[in-house]
Design an enzyme around this catalytic site. Structure first.
Site, PDB file in Angstrom:
ATOM      1  N   SER A  16       0.835  -1.200   0.000  1.00 51.13           N
ATOM      2  CA  SER A  16       0.000   0.000   0.000  1.00 51.13           C
ATOM      3  C   SER A  16       0.868   1.246   0.000  1.00 51.13           C
ATOM      4  CB  SER A  16      -0.896   0.009   1.236  1.00 51.13           C
ATOM      5  OG  SER A  16      -1.442   1.300   1.397  1.00 51.13           O
ATOM      6  N   HIS A  41      -1.442  -1.300  -4.076  1.00 52.71           N
ATOM      7  CA  HIS A  41      -2.700  -0.949  -3.410  1.00 52.71           C
ATOM      8  C   HIS A  41      -2.735   0.565  -3.201  1.00 52.71           C
ATOM      9  CE1 HIS A  41      -6.138  -1.975  -0.769  1.00 52.71           C
ATOM     10  NE2 HIS A  41      -5.708  -0.999   0.020  1.00 52.71           N
ATOM     11  N   ASP A  43      -4.852   3.667  -1.660  1.00 53.30           N
ATOM     12  CA  ASP A  43      -5.887   4.017  -0.684  1.00 53.30           C
ATOM     13  C   ASP A  43      -6.397   5.427  -0.928  1.00 53.30           C
ATOM     14  OD1 ASP A  43      -6.078   1.703   1.134  1.00 53.30           O
ATOM     15  OD2 ASP A  43      -3.952   2.096   1.442  1.00 53.30           O
ATOM     16  N   MET A  45      -8.865   8.244   0.169  1.00 60.31           N
ATOM     17  CA  MET A  45      -9.653   8.663   1.342  1.00 60.31           C
ATOM     18  C   MET A  45     -10.209  10.055   1.101  1.00 60.31           C
ATOM     19  SD  MET A  45      -7.265   7.311   4.446  1.00 60.31           S
ATOM     20  CE  MET A  45      -6.426   5.723   4.359  1.00 60.31           C
ATOM     21  N   HIS A  74      -8.590   1.200  -3.611  1.00 58.46           N
ATOM     22  CA  HIS A  74      -9.464   1.012  -2.452  1.00 58.46           C
ATOM     23  C   HIS A  74     -10.104   2.360  -2.125  1.00 58.46           C
ATOM     24  CE1 HIS A  74      -9.597  -0.157   2.134  1.00 58.46           C
ATOM     25  NE2 HIS A  74     -10.800   0.001   1.612  1.00 58.46           N
ATOM     26  N   MET A  76     -12.109   4.587  -0.051  1.00 59.24           N
ATOM     27  CA  MET A  76     -12.702   4.825   1.268  1.00 59.24           C
ATOM     28  C   MET A  76     -13.391   6.184   1.193  1.00 59.24           C
ATOM     29  SD  MET A  76      -9.613   3.278   3.523  1.00 59.24           S
ATOM     30  CE  MET A  76      -8.532   3.367   2.118  1.00 59.24           C
ATOM     31  N   MET A 145     -11.441  -5.602   5.853  1.00 56.41           N
ATOM     32  CA  MET A 145     -10.588  -4.696   6.630  1.00 56.41           C
ATOM     33  C   MET A 145     -10.291  -5.347   7.978  1.00 56.41           C
ATOM     34  SD  MET A 145      -9.986  -1.765   4.925  1.00 56.41           S
ATOM     35  CE  MET A 145      -9.038  -1.206   6.307  1.00 56.41           C
ATOM     36  N   ASP A 183      -6.699  -6.380   4.672  1.00 55.38           N
ATOM     37  CA  ASP A 183      -6.088  -5.047   4.654  1.00 55.38           C
ATOM     38  C   ASP A 183      -6.066  -4.472   6.059  1.00 55.38           C
ATOM     39  OD1 ASP A 183      -5.186  -2.529   4.022  1.00 55.38           O
ATOM     40  OD2 ASP A 183      -6.919  -1.971   2.799  1.00 55.38           O
TER      41      ASP A 183
HETATM   42  C1  DX5 Z   1      -6.072   1.628   5.932  1.00 55.13           C
HETATM   43  C2  DX5 Z   1      -5.757   1.263   4.501  1.00 55.13           C
HETATM   44  C3  DX5 Z   1      -4.696   0.253   4.356  1.00 55.13           C
HETATM   45  C4  DX5 Z   1      -3.374   0.647   4.932  1.00 55.13           C
HETATM   46  C5  DX5 Z   1      -2.752  -0.594   5.467  1.00 55.13           C
HETATM   47  O1  DX5 Z   1      -7.255   2.334   6.000  1.00 55.13           O
HETATM   48  O2  DX5 Z   1      -6.906   0.779   3.817  1.00 55.13           O
HETATM   49  O3  DX5 Z   1      -4.545  -0.164   3.003  1.00 55.13           O
HETATM   50  O4  DX5 Z   1      -2.483   1.219   4.014  1.00 55.13           O
HETATM   51  O5  DX5 Z   1      -1.586  -0.234   6.096  1.00 55.13           O
HETATM   52  P1  DX5 Z   1      -0.865  -1.161   7.156  1.00 55.13           P
HETATM   53  O6  DX5 Z   1      -0.394  -2.393   6.429  1.00 55.13           O
HETATM   54  O7  DX5 Z   1       0.256  -0.287   7.610  1.00 55.13           O
HETATM   55  O8  DX5 Z   1      -1.857  -1.490   8.244  1.00 55.13           O
HETATM   56 ZN    ZN Z   2      -6.534  -0.180   1.803  1.00 55.35          ZN
END
Ligand code: DX5
Ligand code: ZN
Length: 234
Positions: A16, A41, A43, A45, A74, A76, A145, A183
């Site tokens: 990620s 990956h 993320d 947000m 992903h 969010m 998650m 994740d």
């Molecule tokens: C958290 C993200 C993850 C995050 C995971 O909300 O969706 O993808 O990057 O990071 P680690 O592996 O550090 O928990």
């Molecule tokens: Zn993620």
């Protein structure tokens, strides 16, 4: 080539970028590529579904030429359907949104497929696996998650892995095709348990970017044995 989940032997490792230095995203993508990980990956947000803001479709489009791997986006975000077209055009391969952020999930899965992309659906720790059940026939990926979304570097909540086992059993019984991704808090200590529960995709942020030898880290994660048994038709 992508393999059917039931035929897959190696784990897919999806580092990620959330844990990367955002002033050097291309270098982070190069680090992922050099490690042997086949997925990236991303993320996204929105500062609403989760508190932080990260990046939008332009950053993903700009990164695309620097990273040959599968782009695992992903979302969010609230109103995830508003983002599908832009991230598809930016080069996403998988578009995963949150069940908790969507009323018309089935329609949204269809919208992603119409864009020619793989559709994923994610659940936060407080959502049971059963909430995904009506949608499983249409999904290419389910993302469980294992932390509350929003931040990297958190500790995996072991109880969430029970949902991985349920989703692996449902896939086996009903011959579904979805990959199961985990994740949050995935590292060398927790990844064996996620694999044993039936996870195919291991998303890893903090552990990947702090690994002294990323290639060795990825090799070890890929080699972890899966607990998901082959489907009945195999
Ligand atoms: C958290 C993200 C993850 C995050 C995971 O909300 O969706 O993808 O990057 O990071 P680690 O592996 O550090 O928990
Ligand atoms: Zn993620």
């Amino acid at each position: 080539m992508e393999q059917e989940p039931s035929r897959r032997t190696e784990a897919i490792v999806a580092p990620s970028l959330l844990s990367a230095d955002f002033s050097h995203l291309a270098a982070a993508a190069a680090r992922i590529n050099a490690s042997g990980a086949e997925w990236v990956h991303l993320d996204v947000m929105d500062g609403n579904f989760v508190p932080p803001l990260t990046f939008g479709a332009k950053a993903v489009a700009d990164l695309r030429p620097h990273a040959p791997g599968i782009f695992d986006v992903h979302l969010m975000t609230r109103e995830p359907q508003n983002f599908f077209a832009d991230f598809a055009a930016a080069g996403a391969d998988y578009l995963t949104f949150h069940l908790e952020a969507a009323v018309h999930s089935h329609r949204f899965i269809e919208a992603i497929h119409k864009l020619g992309k793989k559709a994923g659906l994610s659940i936060v720790p407080s959502t049971p696996a059963a909430a995904l059940e009506p949608l499983l026939p249409w999904l290419d990926l389910v993302l469980v998650m294992t932390v509350n979304p929003g931040y990297g570097g958190q500790t995996l909540i072991p109880e969430c892995l029970g949902k991985v086992g349920i989703l692996a059993a449902l896939r086996r019984e009903r011959n579904h095709r979805y990959l199961i991704s985990v994740d949050g808090g995935v590292n060398e200590d927790t990844a064996p348990r996620a694999r044993a529960a039936g996870a195919d995709v291991l998303v890893t942020g903090a552990a990947f970017f702090s690994a002294p030898d990323p290639a060795d880290f990825v090799r070890r994660l890929k080699g972890l044995p899966s607990g998901a048994r082959a489907s009945r038709s195999e």
